[in-house]
Design a protein around this motif. Structure first.
Motif, PDB file in Angstrom:
ATOM      1  N   ALA A  77      33.836  26.045  33.114  1.00 28.07           N
ATOM      2  CA  ALA A  77      34.100  27.015  34.134  1.00 28.07           C
ATOM      3  C   ALA A  77      33.649  28.472  34.171  1.00 28.07           C
ATOM      4  O   ALA A  77      33.016  28.972  34.979  1.00 28.07           O
ATOM      5  N   ALA A  78      33.767  29.169  32.978  1.00 28.47           N
ATOM      6  CA  ALA A  78      33.534  30.272  33.045  1.00 28.47           C
ATOM      7  C   ALA A  78      32.191  30.553  32.708  1.00 28.47           C
ATOM      8  O   ALA A  78      31.629  31.692  33.127  1.00 28.47           O
ATOM      9  N   GLY A  79      31.341  29.778  32.264  1.00 30.01           N
ATOM     10  CA  GLY A  79      29.897  29.763  32.123  1.00 30.01           C
ATOM     11  C   GLY A  79      29.288  29.656  33.566  1.00 30.01           C
ATOM     12  O   GLY A  79      28.494  30.385  33.984  1.00 30.01           O
ATOM     13  N   LEU A  80      29.737  28.778  34.495  1.00 27.94           N
ATOM     14  CA  LEU A  80      29.428  28.647  35.862  1.00 27.94           C
ATOM     15  C   LEU A  80      29.406  29.952  36.674  1.00 27.94           C
ATOM     16  O   LEU A  80      28.637  30.437  37.396  1.00 27.94           O
ATOM     17  N   LYS A  81      30.706  30.589  36.347  1.00 27.16           N
ATOM     18  CA  LYS A  81      31.135  31.724  37.145  1.00 27.16           C
ATOM     19  C   LYS A  81      30.137  33.024  36.548  1.00 27.16           C
ATOM     20  O   LYS A  81      29.665  33.844  37.319  1.00 27.16           O
ATOM     21  N   ALA A  82      29.789  32.860  35.179  1.00 26.27           N
ATOM     22  CA  ALA A  82      29.040  33.891  34.622  1.00 26.27           C
ATOM     23  C   ALA A  82      27.352  33.663  35.260  1.00 26.27           C
ATOM     24  O   ALA A  82      26.776  34.835  35.635  1.00 26.27           O
ATOM     25  N   ILE A  83      26.924  32.661  35.365  1.00 27.11           N
ATOM     26  CA  ILE A  83      25.659  32.293  36.241  1.00 27.11           C
ATOM     27  C   ILE A  83      25.698  32.749  37.443  1.00 27.11           C
ATOM     28  O   ILE A  83      24.921  33.386  38.091  1.00 27.11           O
ATOM     29  N   VAL A 110      30.586  17.907  34.701  1.00 26.86           N
ATOM     30  CA  VAL A 110      30.384  19.181  34.679  1.00 26.86           C
ATOM     31  C   VAL A 110      31.061  19.785  33.627  1.00 26.86           C
ATOM     32  O   VAL A 110      30.292  20.437  32.790  1.00 26.86           O
ATOM     33  N   SER A 111      31.980  19.475  33.109  1.00 23.12           N
ATOM     34  CA  SER A 111      32.903  19.938  31.780  1.00 23.12           C
ATOM     35  C   SER A 111      32.121  19.645  30.562  1.00 23.12           C
ATOM     36  O   SER A 111      32.129  20.290  29.566  1.00 23.12           O
ATOM     37  N   ALA A 140      28.212  28.669  41.694  1.00 21.36           N
ATOM     38  CA  ALA A 140      29.005  27.680  40.822  1.00 21.36           C
ATOM     39  C   ALA A 140      29.307  26.404  41.550  1.00 21.36           C
ATOM     40  O   ALA A 140      28.878  25.310  40.887  1.00 21.36           O
ATOM     41  N   LYS A 141      29.529  26.182  42.595  1.00 23.04           N
ATOM     42  CA  LYS A 141      29.592  25.105  43.502  1.00 23.04           C
ATOM     43  C   LYS A 141      28.228  24.230  43.522  1.00 23.04           C
ATOM     44  O   LYS A 141      28.126  23.009  43.255  1.00 23.04           O
ATOM     45  N   ASP A 143      24.389  22.640  20.759  1.00 24.22           N
ATOM     46  CA  ASP A 143      25.648  23.358  21.089  1.00 24.22           C
ATOM     47  C   ASP A 143      26.200  23.163  22.535  1.00 24.22           C
ATOM     48  O   ASP A 143      25.573  23.657  23.414  1.00 24.22           O
ATOM     49  N   LYS A 144      27.214  22.450  22.954  1.00 26.63           N
ATOM     50  CA  LYS A 144      27.449  22.107  24.112  1.00 26.63           C
ATOM     51  C   LYS A 144      29.217  21.990  24.057  1.00 26.63           C
ATOM     52  O   LYS A 144      29.797  21.632  23.145  1.00 26.63           O
ATOM     53  N   PRO A 145      29.807  22.202  25.244  1.00 24.01           N
ATOM     54  CA  PRO A 145      29.144  22.678  26.559  1.00 24.01           C
ATOM     55  C   PRO A 145      28.782  24.412  26.493  1.00 24.01           C
ATOM     56  O   PRO A 145      29.278  25.070  25.746  1.00 24.01           O
ATOM     57  N   ILE A 146      27.862  24.516  27.518  1.00 24.49           N
ATOM     58  CA  ILE A 146      27.540  25.895  27.734  1.00 24.49           C
ATOM     59  C   ILE A 146      28.695  26.508  28.143  1.00 24.49           C
ATOM     60  O   ILE A 146      29.285  26.436  28.982  1.00 24.49           O
ATOM     61  N   GLY A 147      28.874  27.894  27.266  1.00 24.83           N
ATOM     62  CA  GLY A 147      29.916  28.779  27.697  1.00 24.83           C
ATOM     63  C   GLY A 147      29.433  30.195  28.223  1.00 24.83           C
ATOM     64  O   GLY A 147      28.137  30.451  28.502  1.00 24.83           O
ATOM     65  N   ARG A 148      30.649  30.926  28.614  1.00 28.37           N
ATOM     66  CA  ARG A 148      30.096  32.418  29.042  1.00 28.37           C
ATOM     67  C   ARG A 148      29.502  33.216  28.140  1.00 28.37           C
ATOM     68  O   ARG A 148      28.396  33.964  28.375  1.00 28.37           O
TER      69      ARG A 148
END
Length: 415
Positions: free
Chosen positions: A365-371, A359-360, A345-346, A397-402
């Motif tokens: 943040a949930a999308g980053l965590k899922a990746i 980034v937002s 994620a970082k 459709d943005k931002p990308i979510g979980r």
């Protein structure tokens, strides 16, 4: 009523008016079209001979998916007015779903879910190539450049994970002690990044003579090539006594010359370090020969030569076949790159910011965590994130979510 545009009419049209574009160019464009339809297997490509046979009506599968791609390409270059009716009835691909890799990712992560939960992910299959991001896509997300290709313009653009920093320090310290050490890990884990940093640091040290043997034209690095590289590197740095060893020499004399020069280097207060990248491509005979380099010691048993290897995981290395390599591997210290799920994620946030976007605005943040849960190494994250960007752009459709990540790569229980 207009006569239907049949395959027979299309072939007659091509016979009377051959395409002005070469068959090879048509094949390349048709292959790209297959990729947009979700045909990801690299073996499934359109060849020049196939194009030739299709437009002459000699193809065995005149209505196959590859034939459809060829006819769509012929329409695009204005070689024919439309796709023959027979092919329209046989196939109805959906090019709009450009980034649809759901099947690939779903299958992959079902197989790896158990390992993922235990924090140990070992990829056994190559990830798909990173999809092409167009200027329109980048602009849509506020990105000033592609986050994954040609993105490094200065040292500030390079992301260093905790493991990368630790590996860099460990390799440099080991090399200074003239140790026999290897950096190992799967593709995409950052070995090249660490290797390049280690090589740069060692090369700038006055006390070190760095030997980086280049592969031959055949791509095979042999013991003789390594011997020659060591001798030439020392000669460039020291005023070696050439008359003791004429240029034309046998392998045994070449070994004697290397030993003599290594001792001269030791007396001059310099260290010789042999650096071999892509070490997993070494032949077994060359790998076993490294022991003879390790046996070069001074009068009290101190090693005269250090060796640093950069390569993929040990089980994929050195093409051992039936040969026992333990005589060398038991003398080898390994720095192993481990899965980096906790830092992915970082890594992605860093890439997005360095590309000029917030980034937002791109991903939650949930999308980053899922990746991060699904991708153990940066290269895997690149492929998945690029697919998500294209899919999000296509759907406006943005931002990308979980939810979007789960749709592309559902884990067990998330389908």
């Amino acid at each position: 009523m207009a006569e239907p545009w049949t395959l027979a009419r299309a072939l007659a049209h091509l016979k009377a008016r051959p395409p002005k574009v070469a068959d090879a160019a048509i094949a390349e464009r048709a292959t790209k079209l297959l990729r947009t339809w979700g045909v990801e297997n690299q073996r499934d490509r359109v060849s020049r001979p196939l194009v030739n046979m299709i437009r002459r009506g000699r193809a065995r599968k005149a209505a196959g998916i590859k034939a459809r791609a060829v006819w769509e390409t012929l329409v695009a270059i204005n070689a024919v007015p439309a796709v023959p009716a027979e092919l329209l009835a046989a196939h109805a691909p959906t090019p709009a779903r450009v980034a649809d890799r759901a099947y690939y990712w779903r299958t992959k992560y079902k197989q790896l879910e158990a390992q993922l939960r235990g924090g140990r992910v070992v990829l056994e299959r190559e990830v798909p190539e990173v999809p092409m991001l167009t200027d329109a896509m980048l602009k849509y997300f506020g990105l000033k450049k592609n986050p994954f290709f040609e993105e490094i313009e200065s040292e500030k653009d390079v992301w260093w994970g905790t493991q990368h920093k630790e590996a860099r320090s460990a390799l440099i310290d080991a090399a200074e002690r003239l140790a026999f050490v290897r950096l190992a890990g799967p593709r995409g884990s950052g070995k090249s990044l660490v290797g390049a940093a280690v090589k740069t640091e060692l090369a700038r040290r006055e006390s070190v003579i760095l030997v980086d043997p280049s592969p031959t034209i055949s791509g095979v690095l042999s013991e003789t090539h390594i011997l020659t590289a060591v001798i030439q590197a020392i000669k460039r740095h020291l005023a070696a006594r050439e008359e003791l060893f004429p240029e034309a020499q046998s392998p045994s004399k070449r070994s004697l010359q290397m030993r003599f020069l290594l001792k001269q280097t030791k007396q001059a207060g310099r260290k010789v370090i042999l650096f071999i990248d892509e070490a997993h491509e070494l032949r077994a005979a060359t790998f076993l020969a490294l022991k003879r380099f390790l046996d070069e010691v001074d009068g009290i048993g101190r090693r005269l030569l250090g060796i640093v290897l950069i390569g993929q995981n040990p089980e994929a290395a050195y093409n051992p076949r039936a040969r026992d390599l333990s005589e060398v591997t038991l003398r080898l210290q390994t720095v192993q790159m481990r899965p980096m799920n906790d830092e992915i994620a970082k890594y992605l946030a860093f890439k997005i910011e360095r590309a000029g976007a917030r980034v937002s605005d791109v991903i939650t943040a949930a999308g980053l965590k899922a990746i991060a849960e699904r991708c153990p190494y940066p290269l895997d994250a690149n492929a998945m994130f690029a697919s998500l960007l294209i899919k999000s752009f296509a759907e406006n459709d943005k931002p990308i979510g979980r939810d979007e990540v789960i749709e592309l790569a559902p884990a067990v229980g998330e389908e």
